[in-house]
Design a protein around this motif. Structure first.
Motif, short mmCIF file in Angstrom:
data_model
loop_
_atom_site.label_atom_id
_atom_site.label_comp_id
_atom_site.label_asym_id
_atom_site.label_seq_id
_atom_site.Cartn_x
_atom_site.Cartn_y
_atom_site.Cartn_z
N GLY A 4 100.68 40.49 82.28
CA GLY A 4 99.87 39.06 82.91
C GLY A 4 99.75 38.19 81.47
N LEU A 5 100.48 37.96 80.53
CA LEU A 5 99.76 37.20 79.18
C LEU A 5 100.94 36.52 79.34
N SER A 6 102.15 36.24 80.00
CA SER A 6 103.17 35.95 80.61
C SER A 6 102.84 33.87 80.03
N ALA A 7 101.96 33.54 80.98
CA ALA A 7 101.52 32.22 80.90
C ALA A 7 100.21 31.98 80.22
N ALA A 8 99.42 32.41 79.46
CA ALA A 8 98.22 32.47 79.04
C ALA A 8 98.21 31.82 77.30
N PRO A 9 99.63 31.81 76.75
CA PRO A 9 99.62 30.63 75.74
C PRO A 9 99.32 29.53 76.19
N THR A 10 98.76 29.04 75.06
CA THR A 10 98.33 27.05 75.00
C THR A 10 100.04 26.54 73.92
N ALA A 11 99.96 27.63 73.38
CA ALA A 11 101.23 27.26 72.28
C ALA A 11 102.52 28.58 71.99
N GLU A 12 103.16 28.44 72.15
CA GLU A 12 104.39 29.46 71.76
C GLU A 12 104.58 29.61 70.23
#
Length: 273
Positions: A90-98
Motif C-alpha cells: 500500500g506504500l508503492s506510491a507513497a514516497p516523494t523520492a525513490e
C-alpha cells in the motif's frame, strides 16, 4: 512456489505463546509445530536499538498502512517498514523520492524526513519477510506495518511475531462498523496477555457512533475505552478513494497519530500535533 502448511492453532495456544515470551522460555517443537515458546533460529531474529511500534490491521482495508505512515510522519525522524509481499504493498506510491534497493531487497524512498521501506519480493507467509535493513543515521523510530492477519502472524514464528509478542505496545487498527468491532474484539483476545494495545478506529468520533455500533463493542474493547486506549481517527475521503500517494497526510490524521504515538510511549521522539 510452495507454501508452508501449519496445523490449526487455537486462541488458547496463541495466548500461551505470550506467556512463554513474558517468562523468557522458548522451545522449538519441530515435530508438532508448537507455538508455545517457538522462536526461529538466531539468523532469523531481529533486534533494534531504537523503539519499534508494530501497527496491526484487524482486516484488509482497515487503514493500518495509512495509520503506520501517519505515526511515522508524526514522529518525523523515523521510518515505516511495510512487512508484506510486494504484490500487496500500500506504500508503492507513497514516497516523494525513490532511493533504490538495499542489498537485502528492501525498496527505499522518502517523504520528507520519513524513510519508507517496502519489500521487492513475493512472500506467501509472514515468516518469509526479510529482516529489516539497518536504519540510516538519525532515524529514531521504526514503525512496522504488519500487513498480515494477526492469527496467521502469531502461528508463523518469525522475527515479525517476535516483535509483536515482545513489544511494549502495539497499535491495532479497525473501522467504525459493526463487523469491524467484532474483528477488533477478536484481535484483542489474541493479544490479551501480551503487549499494551492501543486501538485506532477510523470513522466518526465515538460520541457520534450509532447506538448499534456502540452496543457491538466487546468487553475487551470497552476496557480499552475506559483506559483511554481507544482512539478515533478521522476518515479521509481522498485517502479512502486513492490510497496513499505523494499528497501530504491530512493534519487531523497527523494529530490523531501523534496521540497514538504518545500512548505507545515509544522513546523521546518529537511529534507533530
Amino acid at each position: 512456489m510452495s507454501t508452508a502448511t501449519h496445523r490449526p492453532v487455537s486462541v488458547e495456544e496463541l495466548q500461551r505463546a505470550f506467556q512463554a515470551v513474558k517468562a523468557g522460555t522458548f522451545r522449538r517443537d519441530t515435530s508438532s509445530h508448537s507455538l508455545v515458546g517457538a522462536r526461529r533460529d538466531s539468523a532469523s531474529t531481529w533486534e533494534s536499538d531504537q523503539p519499534v511500534v508494530p501497527v496491526i490491521s484487524c482486516s484488509g482495508g482497515a487503514g493500518a498502512t495509512t495509520t503506520a505512515l501517519a505515526i511515522a510522519t508524526a514522529a518525523e525522524t523515523s521510518r515505516v517498514t511495510e512487512c508484506c509481499s510486494v504484490t500487496s504493498s500500500g506504500l508503492s506510491a507513497a514516497p516523494t523520492a525513490e532511493l533504490g534497493q538495499t542489498p537485502d531487497g528492501w525498496s527505499r524512498g522518502t517523504r520528507g524526513s520519513v524513510l519508507v521501506e517496502r519489500a521487492s519480493e513475493v512472500f506467501t507467509s509472514p515468516d518469509q519477510v526479510t529482516l529489516p535493513a539497518e536504519p540510516p543515521a538519525g532515524c529514531e523510530l521504526t514503525v512496522l506495518d504488519v500487513a498480515w492477519d494477526l492469527s496467521v502472524v502469531l502461528s508463523s514464528p518469525s522475527w515479525l511475531s517476535d516483535q509483536i509478542l515482545s513489544a511494549p505496545a502495539v497499535v491495532v487498527v479497525s473501522r467504525a462498523t459493526v463487523p469491524a468491532m467484532r474483528r477488533l474484539e477478536g484481535a484483542l483476545t489474541l493479544l490479551e496477555d501480551g503487549p499494551t494495545v492501543i486501538a485506532a478506529v477510523i470513522g466518526p468520533r465515538w460520541k457520534k457512533w450509532p447506538r448499534v455500533l456502540q452496543a457491538s463493542m466487546g468487553a475487551l474493547t470497552r476496557r480499552l475505552d475506559a483506559d483511554g486506549l481507544l482512539v478515533d481517527l478521522p476518515h479521509d475521503a481522498d485517502l479512502a478513494l486513492n490510497g496513499l500517494t505523494g499528497r501530504a497526510i491530512p493534519t487531523p490524521l497527523i494529530s490523531a497519530a501523534s496521540h497514538l504515538l504518545r500512548l505507545t510511549g515509544a522513546g523521546n521522539t518529537t511529534t507533530k500535533g
